[in-house]
Design a protein around this motif. Structure first.
Motif, mmCIF file in Angstrom:
data_model
loop_
_atom_site.group_PDB
_atom_site.id
_atom_site.type_symbol
_atom_site.label_atom_id
_atom_site.label_comp_id
_atom_site.label_asym_id
_atom_site.label_seq_id
_atom_site.Cartn_x
_atom_site.Cartn_y
_atom_site.Cartn_z
ATOM 1 N N ASP A 385 18.139 7.162 2.469
ATOM 2 C CA ASP A 385 18.494 7.734 3.820
ATOM 3 C C ASP A 385 18.933 9.326 3.023
ATOM 4 O O ASP A 385 18.777 9.987 3.889
ATOM 5 C CB ASP A 385 19.488 6.995 4.525
ATOM 6 N N PHE A 388 15.385 10.748 3.118
ATOM 7 C CA PHE A 388 14.761 10.577 4.242
ATOM 8 C C PHE A 388 15.281 11.626 5.425
ATOM 9 O O PHE A 388 14.642 12.054 6.257
ATOM 10 C CB PHE A 388 14.728 9.118 4.831
ATOM 11 N N SER A 389 16.598 11.625 5.535
ATOM 12 C CA SER A 389 17.116 12.512 6.468
ATOM 13 C C SER A 389 16.906 13.971 6.306
ATOM 14 O O SER A 389 16.972 14.507 7.506
ATOM 15 C CB SER A 389 18.888 12.322 6.442
ATOM 16 N N THR A 410 10.435 6.382 9.810
ATOM 17 C CA THR A 410 11.087 5.966 8.657
ATOM 18 C C THR A 410 11.213 4.292 8.406
ATOM 19 O O THR A 410 11.591 3.724 9.588
ATOM 20 C CB THR A 410 12.150 6.588 8.150
ATOM 21 N N HIS A 411 11.134 3.733 7.335
ATOM 22 C CA HIS A 411 11.671 2.289 6.927
ATOM 23 C C HIS A 411 12.145 2.219 5.671
ATOM 24 O O HIS A 411 11.690 2.820 4.731
ATOM 25 C CB HIS A 411 10.182 1.455 7.093
ATOM 26 N N ALA A 413 15.427 2.921 4.840
ATOM 27 C CA ALA A 413 16.316 3.897 4.425
ATOM 28 C C ALA A 413 17.334 3.468 3.709
ATOM 29 O O ALA A 413 18.333 4.414 3.014
ATOM 30 C CB ALA A 413 16.760 4.821 5.667
ATOM 31 N N PHE A 459 4.437 8.147 8.225
ATOM 32 C CA PHE A 459 5.604 6.878 7.778
ATOM 33 C C PHE A 459 6.061 7.314 6.580
ATOM 34 O O PHE A 459 5.139 7.819 5.771
ATOM 35 C CB PHE A 459 4.725 5.652 7.783
ATOM 36 N N LEU A 460 7.254 7.153 6.442
ATOM 37 C CA LEU A 460 8.024 7.091 5.258
ATOM 38 C C LEU A 460 8.673 6.122 5.021
ATOM 39 O O LEU A 460 9.556 5.812 5.774
ATOM 40 C CB LEU A 460 8.792 8.493 5.212
ATOM 41 N N SER A 461 8.531 5.318 3.846
ATOM 42 C CA SER A 461 9.046 4.081 3.645
ATOM 43 C C SER A 461 9.396 3.777 2.383
ATOM 44 O O SER A 461 9.124 4.431 1.500
ATOM 45 C CB SER A 461 8.048 2.606 4.091
ATOM 46 N N VAL A 473 4.303 7.325 1.388
ATOM 47 C CA VAL A 473 4.051 8.413 2.543
ATOM 48 C C VAL A 473 2.580 7.956 3.061
ATOM 49 O O VAL A 473 1.642 8.190 2.532
ATOM 50 C CB VAL A 473 4.013 9.790 1.933
#
Length: 709
Positions: A385, A388-389, A410-411, A413, A459-461, A473
């Motif tokens: 996170d 991701f943030s 996002t997934h 994090a 998507f970002l996981s 990504v």
């Protein structure tokens, strides 16, 4: 006794940075059409806490910006003004300004004072309701009666005065009023600012001010001119002020809205403490009579907060520790691991019957050391996170700039990664996200024509896979264009063929200078970046994989080790030397047969393994050392895999498996080709850790030649 508060500056800087990040997160997630009151209150609290801390440490420029920001937020949260997208844009601009000011105080970074002044004026105009809902163009401070009329082409200046007697302020207003329209607005600390709209030059304005004040004490900023819509609003507002509020200079004492309802800084606790009413309510102490009517609301708020706390469970406490101390602790644990390995190796030759209790204690020490090492290493682990943030704001701004609609999802994090890798993964991910928005996701009209929703999805996981972390990504855009990539690769002189599998075609985009963009923009198109992305990922011991389907989107997967500090390795012998192979690259080991070894025109050998030709890397040739296994059939071959490619490494013997502490060879000696680091073995000797990715990369040409022949 005097307390030196400068020692607490770093604490304020850290907390302010966290508060600003939290403010941005809340602003990006707020529902503009129906904002949740708790979200608005939380945004207000972050601004107020920053203001309180800045005021405490005497950082006046930040407290002045947050004061205006706080006033606007307070009106919105009280329902006096509806939240709009213009407000959110202004709040994000204010957050950027505060972060810039924070950087100036923290590290001496450059602060654009014009930008700071413009943001303050914009917030003030919004707070007064003077900016049209259609666009935020030029701020307008309307607090004073106009002294002269100004038409098209007039320029506006804001003059921040030092602490000045009121008679001098009045004198300046009268003098400057002869040059144009002047207004007065209060600043924190009892100071004032003058807003003048005039056709005269800035030099003339300064000359007038110099009769009363030292020009060096003035802060002067120029604002954009008013639009026709703003001039109309200004005229209407001026008429209202003249009729109702004493001609614009002073608000009537009995009619000042918000003065009674606005709590003081003492009541709010300067952003550091709970208001006194809440403390009394929690302690069960009756409030004074004059505050009695406010207690029920406070108690209700406290109960509501307590209810939420019960739902979440007990709050976790934490302390701030510098990174240097954590690194020192990790280094000491590394030394402990080495010492434990020495004890284990020395005790392995003892008679288990005679030294049963000693060997049992050594085994217990090994287990405890491993658990201690894992616990300490977890201190350095940070949630994804943290990375991701950073992206919701970037996605929002870039999509708006390109005229696209993008839903950012996002997934994972909470997935943790080593702090050193976290810091190095930000730039590669930033480039991949920008590429997905610019090249991957189509314009709304094109998506609608293709039967897709107008808003693309990005998507970002992140998630664990074995001993690695996999970051993806992905977008649901147009996908990669195989024909254009092949054509561009051929144009750039790369060896390509129409029969190449998709997986190899996609890897071409990582070639230096490769870009299929028709137009170079400030976002992308120069062919700089993807090669750097792959190089950076590879330098961290990771790999990049691409999956794409035309018309359905693209997924780029990054696989990284969880930490670079400690790894599981296979110890191998070549000649008199012991080397470490990172276990994550090892597929299998075998003893080759004569018929499976094939020479390639005197340039090397390949090994046939289950129908696949793999380049054979003789470790003794790489480092120029004597070996007993000159002939491959006399030695052991370890099959390695990196970046989807495989190779066979010829060694003398397999020694075992060991948990090793990675030491930086380049920092202590110099960079050595084929070596990624070093470690200390249980016998005190130094062993080199092989750079498997570099070895496999340098050997692939042999396998390609074997297939061609």
């Amino acid at each position: 006794m005097t307390i030196d508060i400068s020692q607490f500056y770093q604490v304020f800087f850290d907390e302010a940075e966290e508060l600003l990040a939290e403010m941005e997160r809340l602003l990006l997630g707020v529902d503009i059409a129906a904002p949740d009151s708790e979200d608005l209150n939380a945004i207000f609290r972050t601004a107020h806490s920053v203001k309180g801390g800045a005021s405490t440490f005497g950082i006046t420029d930040m407290s002045e910006v947050t004061h205006v920001l706080e006033s606007l937020l307070d009106r919105i949260r009280k329902g006096e003004m509806a939240l709009t997208s213009q407000h959110v844009d202004a709040f994000l601009a204010a957050k950027d300004t505060l972060k810039m000011q924070l950087g100036g105080h923290r590290s001496g970074a450059y602060v654009d004072q014009d930008s700071v002044a413009n943001v303050r004026m914009m917030l003030h105009d919004l707070s007064e309701g003077l900016v049209p809902a259609a666009s935020i163009v030029a701020p307008s401070f309307l607090h004073a009666e106009p002294k002269a009329q100004t038409g098209e082409g007039a320029r506006r200046y804001k003059i921040e005065l030092p602490d000045t007697p009121q008679r001098d302020v009045n004198a300046l207003v009268d003098e400057l009023g002869l040059m144009g329209r002047v207004s007065v607005t209060p600043l924190e600390g009892g100071r004032s600012a003058l807003i003048i709209t005039t056709h005269e030059s800035l030099d003339d304005i300064v000359a007038i001010c110099s009769f009363v004040l030292d020009p060096d004490d003035l802060k002067i900023f120029e604002a954009p001119p008013l639009t026709p819509e703003q001039r109309a609003i200004e005229a209407a507002e001026r008429a209202r002020i003249e009729a109702e509020q004493g001609y614009g200079f002073f608000d009537p004492a009995d009619d000042a809205p918000g003065l009674v309802a606005e709590p003081s800084d003492d009541e709010r606790g300067y952003g550091f403490f709970q208001p006194i009413e809440q403390i009394r309510a929690l302690a069960g102490i009756d409030a004074p009579a004059m505050k009695a009517e406010a207690v029920p609301d406070i108690v209700e708020a406290v109960e509501k907060k307590a209810g939420k706390k019960d739902e979440k469970g007990a709050e976790s406490s934490s302390i701030r520790v510098s990174v240097e101390k954590v690194d020192q602790l990790i280094n000491l644990i590394g030394e402990l691991v080495i010492t434990q390995a020495m004890i284990e190796q020395r005790s392995s030759g003892l008679d288990p019957m005679l030294h049963e209790r000693l060997l049992a204690s050594v085994g217990q020490l090994t287990r405890n050391t491993r658990e201690l090492q894992e616990a300490v290493m977890s201190i350095r682990m940070m949630p994804m996170d943290f990375v991701f943030s950073r992206f919701p704001r970037m996605v929002r701004d870039l999509a708006g700039k390109l005229g696209k609609k993008v839903d950012f999802i996002t997934h994972g994090a909470a997935t943790e990664l080593d702090k050193g890798l976290i810091e190095r993964i930000v730039d590669p991910l930033t480039h991949l996200v920008r590429n997905s928005i610019d090249h991957g996701i189509e314009m709304p009209a094109a998506r609608a024509a293709a039967g897709k929703s107008e808003a693309g999805r990005l998507f970002l996981s992140a998630g664990h896979q074995g001993g690695n972390i996999v970051i993806e990504v992905a977008d649901d855009g147009a996908g990669l264009n195989r024909e254009r990539i092949l054509a561009k690769a051929a144009q750039n002189g790369l060896a390509v063929s129409e029969s190449m599998p998709d997986s190899e075609v996609w890897q071409l985009i990582f070639a230096p200078g490769f870009s299929t963009a028709d137009v170079v923009t400030d976002v992308s198109g120069r062919g700089v970046g993807m090669d750097v992305v792959k190089r950076n990922i590879t330098s961290m011991g990771g790999s990049v994989d691409i999956r794409s389907a035309r018309g359905f989107g693209t997924t780029i997967s990054i696989s990284l080790p969880l930490t670079l500090a400690i790894l599981d390795g296979m110890t191998v012998r070549c000649g008199e030397e012991i080397y470490i192979l990172p276990l994550g690259y090892v597929v299998e080991s075998l003893q080759p047969r004569r018929e499976d070894v094939r020479d390639i025109a005197g340039r090397g050998q390949v090994l046939k393994v289950r129908g696949e030709y793999l380049p054979l890397i003789a470790l003794h040739d790489v480092f120029g050392i004597a070996s007993r296994a000159i002939d491959p059939v006399d030695g052991i071959v370890v099959i390695l895999e990196s970046e989807g490619k495989r190779a066979a490494l010829l060694i003398d013997d397999l020694v075992g498996q060991q948990h090793v502490v990675v030491k930086n060879l380049e920092a202590n000696y110099r960079k050595v080709a084929g070596i990624s680091g070093a470690t200390i073995l249980g016998d005190g000797g130094v062993s080199l850790i092989l750079d498997v990715a570099a070895l496999v990369r340098s050997s692939r040409q042999l396998a390609d030649e074997a297939l061609a022949s």
